[in-house]
Write an enzyme that holds these catalytic residues in place. Structure first.
Site: not given
Ligand code: IMP
Length: 504
Positions: A27, A30, A52, A54, A157, A259, A372, A399
């Protein structure tokens, strides 16, 4: 392309293969840079993670949130290739939803390619992720998208790949073998919780639940996934070869990270991490190329810090009170806006100050809508991240801090936990730490040692020259560079493409 963006792109002179990664817990903003550099590239590839992620992209005033598809998909009409690489957990349900959403906007994805080797995300992965999050002993605060179980199956596997979608008999055989493992796990779980999980909307409201005796209905999964196979057949291919060939031909390739390094399975704050490798090394592997083929990695660093889900966060503003609040699962942006809408970013109470900053910055999850957790910039963590990512950074969102009277960075920690052995040494209570410790419990027992700076009052969104940024902001940026051995390349002063300053 306008003159100004040419100046921004000048930092890519001589570069053919570019990676964009995040140096924090995701977050970092990017999305804006992937979108910006997608205009420069002819092939854009997502290499790791899955739905996962966003990725929020604002184009011509319209906001798109993508979880599974590469962000460059918005440039499909320009003939750019968008690739879902062999390291990505591919969820056909989410991809189908996103393709439909884009089609409604008139964006047709003719140039999408999906790796035939990519791990296939299945309903049982989502179910297990949800189940684990409901069992209080194993909570990580995941996004509940099935990421951990999907990658676990790969390593164990017993996983399926995207190409299995194209071969019905093989799909059925592998699916049944895979489900045997999940039947065992779900058979020993609380039946009421299992029933609740199986009715979840992400499992299509019960579509995959077996009538009785078992948890999963393989025929229902097969039927749905065969439909997906029809939809995706034309996109599935050997993308590793495609990417290598593009690089060989001297085309511009953009590797889109997901991530962040601090969530990486190898280098993150384990076990509060995701299950893929978020570094350039991980990206290269997920694209089917050598890490040496990456000419430049740009690590995106948010001026302050945020984290979603559980896990240590020493510089969190409001500390454990903030963590409990954000992870309660009960608080949404609207609640905070209603109850704290008038709170000041200079509130003397850190918990309230944190909420005020979160509201000002709009720090709510693109995937989960969760607030967050917010903190001051942690330079210990950044130093750790840049050792893996390399020195070149883009700093985003300073900013947001216009109007904050005192700005802080965390340069080291004071350890307040019990004696702890690290290799041949003992970490004593009260010890001073300048490096990230190798255990999350130890990191949780670290207090931040801050350096404070005078802030700046004026908005900076219209500034385009580095030397016109407020002196106090430049001081913090320079300290950030020297304390972490970073090389500042760009500063983002707002969400739009033009709001980008080339560092000098
Ligand atoms: P998972 O990737 O859903 O297994 O989550 C594992 C950890 O990574 C958790 O703390 C999620 O909040 C964090 N996480 C996974 N994807 C993101 C992302 O795109 N932004 C921020 N945190 C993420």
């Amino acid at each position: 392309m306008n003159q100004y963006l040419s100046t921004v792109f000048s930092i890519l002179n001589g570069i053919r293969t570019l990676a964009i990664t995040c140096a924090g817990w995701g977050d970092s903003g990017k999305g804006k840079f992937v979108d910006l550099f997608a205009r420069w590239a002819s092939l854009i590839i997502r290499c790791t993670g899955g739905p996962n992620a966003g990725h929020t992209i604002v184009v011509d005033g319209k906001t798109y949130i993508l979880h599974q598809l590469p962000s460059g998909i918005l440039y499909d009409a320009e003939g750019k290739l968008n690739v879902i690489g062999s390291g990505v957990a591919f969820d056909p349900t989410e991809a189908t939803k996103e393709l439909a959403m884009l089609a409604l906007e008139g964006i047709l994805c003719r140039n999408l390619r999906i790796s035939y080797r990519a791990p296939l995300l299945l309903p049982q992965h989502i179910a297990l992720d949800l189940l684990k999050e409901m069992e209080s002993t194993s909570r990580i605060g995941t996004t509940g998208r099935g990421i951990g179980p999907c990658y676990t199956d790969r390593v164990a596997r017993r996983g399926l790949t995207v190409n299995d979608l194209l071969n019905k008999d093989i799909f059925v055989r592998k699916l049944r073998r895979n489900l045997a493992e999940y039947e065992r796990i779900f058979g020993s779980a609380d039946p009421e919780v299992v029933a609740q999980v199986m009715r979840h909307e992400r499992l299509l409201g019960g579509r995959y639940a077996a009538a009785k005796g078992r948890t999963f209905d393989p025929d229902a999964i097969l039927e749905q996934y065969l439909q997906y196979a029809e939809g995706f057949r034309e996109f599935i291919c050997d993308t590793d070869e495609l990417v290598r060939e593009s690089i060989h031909q001297g085309q511009r390739v953009l590797l889109e990270g997901a991530q962040g390094l601090l969530l990486s399975i190898e280098y993150g704050t384990y076990p509060f991490v995701t299950s893929s490798e978020c570094s350039p090394r991980g990206l290269a592997m997920g694209a089917g190329i050598s890490e040496r083929a990456i000419d430049l990695n740009l690590g995106v660093v948010k001026f302050y810090d945020t984290r979603v889900g559980k896990g240590p966060f020493p510089s969190e503003i409001g500390g454990s009170q903030s963590e409990a609040w954000c992870n309660s699962g009960k608080v949404l942006q609207a609640d905070e806006a209603r109850d704290y809408g008038t709170a000041s970013v200079n509130d003397p109470d850190p918990f309230t100050q944190g909420i005020a900053l979160r509201l000002k910055a709009g720090e709510y999850g693109a995937t989960t809508k969760r607030p967050r957790r917010i903190g001051w910039r942690d330079l210990v963590m950044l130093r750790h991240a840049l050792r893996i990512l390399g020195p070149d950074i883009i700093v985003t969102k300073p900013d947001v801090l216009s109007g904050v009277e005192r700005v802080k960075t965390c340069g080291s920690y004071r350890y307040i936990g019990p004696c702890y052995r690290i290799g041949g040494k003992t970490l004593e209570p009260g010890a001073h730490l300048t490096d990230c410790p190798p255990d999350s419990d130890v990191l949780s027992a670290c207090e931040p040692v801050y350096r404070e700076y005078d802030g700046w009052q004026e908005p900076i969104g219209d500034i385009r020259e580095f030397m016109e940024l407020p002196t106090n902001l430049r001081k913090v940026l320079r300290h950030m560079e020297t304390a972490t051995n970073a090389r500042l390349r760009l500063v983002s002063v707002g969400p739009s493409r033009e709001q980008t300053v080339v560092a000098s």
